[in-house]
Design a protein around this motif. Sequence first.
Motif, PDB file in Angstrom:
ATOM      1  N   UNK A  67     -44.103 -21.186  50.508  1.00 38.26           N
ATOM      2  CA  UNK A  67     -44.553 -21.482  51.879  1.00 38.26           C
ATOM      3  C   UNK A  67     -45.771 -22.402  51.860  1.00 38.26           C
ATOM      4  N   UNK A  68     -46.679 -22.157  50.938  1.00 35.78           N
ATOM      5  CA  UNK A  68     -47.889 -22.978  50.860  1.00 35.78           C
ATOM      6  C   UNK A  68     -47.592 -24.402  50.393  1.00 35.78           C
ATOM      7  N   UNK A  69     -46.519 -24.588  49.659  1.00 39.78           N
ATOM      8  CA  UNK A  69     -46.223 -25.907  49.082  1.00 39.78           C
ATOM      9  C   UNK A  69     -45.674 -26.908  50.091  1.00 39.78           C
ATOM     10  N   UNK A  70     -45.252 -26.435  51.261  1.00 42.92           N
ATOM     11  CA  UNK A  70     -44.684 -27.351  52.260  1.00 42.92           C
ATOM     12  C   UNK A  70     -45.687 -28.439  52.621  1.00 42.92           C
ATOM     13  N   UNK A 106     -33.955 -15.949  54.324  1.00 46.55           N
ATOM     14  CA  UNK A 106     -34.104 -16.819  55.490  1.00 46.55           C
ATOM     15  C   UNK A 106     -34.349 -16.053  56.777  1.00 46.55           C
ATOM     16  N   UNK A 107     -34.078 -14.770  56.776  1.00 45.10           N
ATOM     17  CA  UNK A 107     -34.359 -13.949  57.951  1.00 45.10           C
ATOM     18  C   UNK A 107     -35.851 -13.640  58.071  1.00 45.10           C
ATOM     19  N   UNK A 108     -36.603 -13.899  57.007  1.00 43.67           N
ATOM     20  CA  UNK A 108     -38.046 -13.639  57.015  1.00 43.67           C
ATOM     21  C   UNK A 108     -38.800 -14.846  57.579  1.00 43.67           C
ATOM     22  N   UNK A 109     -39.861 -14.598  58.353  1.00 38.86           N
ATOM     23  CA  UNK A 109     -40.654 -15.699  58.901  1.00 38.86           C
ATOM     24  C   UNK A 109     -41.230 -16.593  57.800  1.00 38.86           C
ATOM     25  N   UNK A 115     -34.247 -22.594  54.260  1.00 45.20           N
ATOM     26  CA  UNK A 115     -33.213 -22.653  53.224  1.00 45.20           C
ATOM     27  C   UNK A 115     -33.749 -23.185  51.890  1.00 45.20           C
ATOM     28  N   UNK A 116     -34.539 -24.243  51.922  1.00 47.97           N
ATOM     29  CA  UNK A 116     -35.044 -24.806  50.674  1.00 47.97           C
ATOM     30  C   UNK A 116     -35.904 -23.788  49.926  1.00 47.97           C
ATOM     31  N   UNK A 117     -36.811 -23.128  50.629  1.00 46.39           N
ATOM     32  CA  UNK A 117     -37.678 -22.126  50.005  1.00 46.39           C
ATOM     33  C   UNK A 117     -36.834 -20.954  49.487  1.00 46.39           C
ATOM     34  N   UNK A 118     -35.859 -20.523  50.283  1.00 45.16           N
ATOM     35  CA  UNK A 118     -34.982 -19.422  49.851  1.00 45.16           C
ATOM     36  C   UNK A 118     -34.270 -19.794  48.556  1.00 45.16           C
ATOM     37  N   UNK A 119     -33.748 -21.016  48.491  1.00 44.05           N
ATOM     38  CA  UNK A 119     -33.031 -21.436  47.293  1.00 44.05           C
ATOM     39  C   UNK A 119     -33.953 -21.571  46.085  1.00 44.05           C
ATOM     40  N   UNK A 120     -35.170 -22.017  46.301  1.00 48.81           N
ATOM     41  CA  UNK A 120     -36.136 -22.106  45.202  1.00 48.81           C
ATOM     42  C   UNK A 120     -36.434 -20.713  44.651  1.00 48.81           C
ATOM     43  N   UNK A 121     -36.668 -19.761  45.545  1.00 43.40           N
ATOM     44  CA  UNK A 121     -36.957 -18.388  45.113  1.00 43.40           C
ATOM     45  C   UNK A 121     -35.731 -17.781  44.421  1.00 43.40           C
TER      46      UNK A 121
END
Length: 161
Positions: free
Chosen positions: A45-48, A120-123, A127-133
């Motif tokens: 989230x911080x990397x955006x 992705x249901x989390x605030x 999608x990109x962050x979800x896939x990275x994790x």
Amino acid sequence: MKEVLAPDEVAQVYRHLSRAMPGRTPGAKGPKGQPDAFRSCVSCMLSAQSRDRNTAAATRALFALARTPQAMLALDDETIARAIKPCGLYNMKARNIRAFCTALLAEHGGAVPDTREGLMALPGIGRKCADIVLSFTFGRDVIAVDTHVHRVCNRIGLAQA
């Protein structure tokens, strides 16, 4: 717009890619070197819209104050924002981190979900962050697609979107 490649041409592109990028790096850790799924999500989230060195400074400062969702919620928004200021957009990101921690505790008992849909249901998690994790933290075979990946895939004919 370029035509989509034929199946044999797609296979050739994948062969070239697999030679250039033979697979996972042994011992690779999650985003920005974080050791667990919670910190990987927050780091992502911080990397955006932030440079890597600014994200690293922000994550170090934030995780020096709190390393769990409960500890993060004990901080006020101003403290979180001050810690993450190097990464930019810090007021919005502070609110997203608080909302993420609240939802994570309320809906998942503090455990980070290991599915794209759950993440992705989390605030604050797209999608990109979800896939990275999913890739780095949970070892799933997914590719995070950003604007650049999308444009290249369209340009060489792997996709048409």
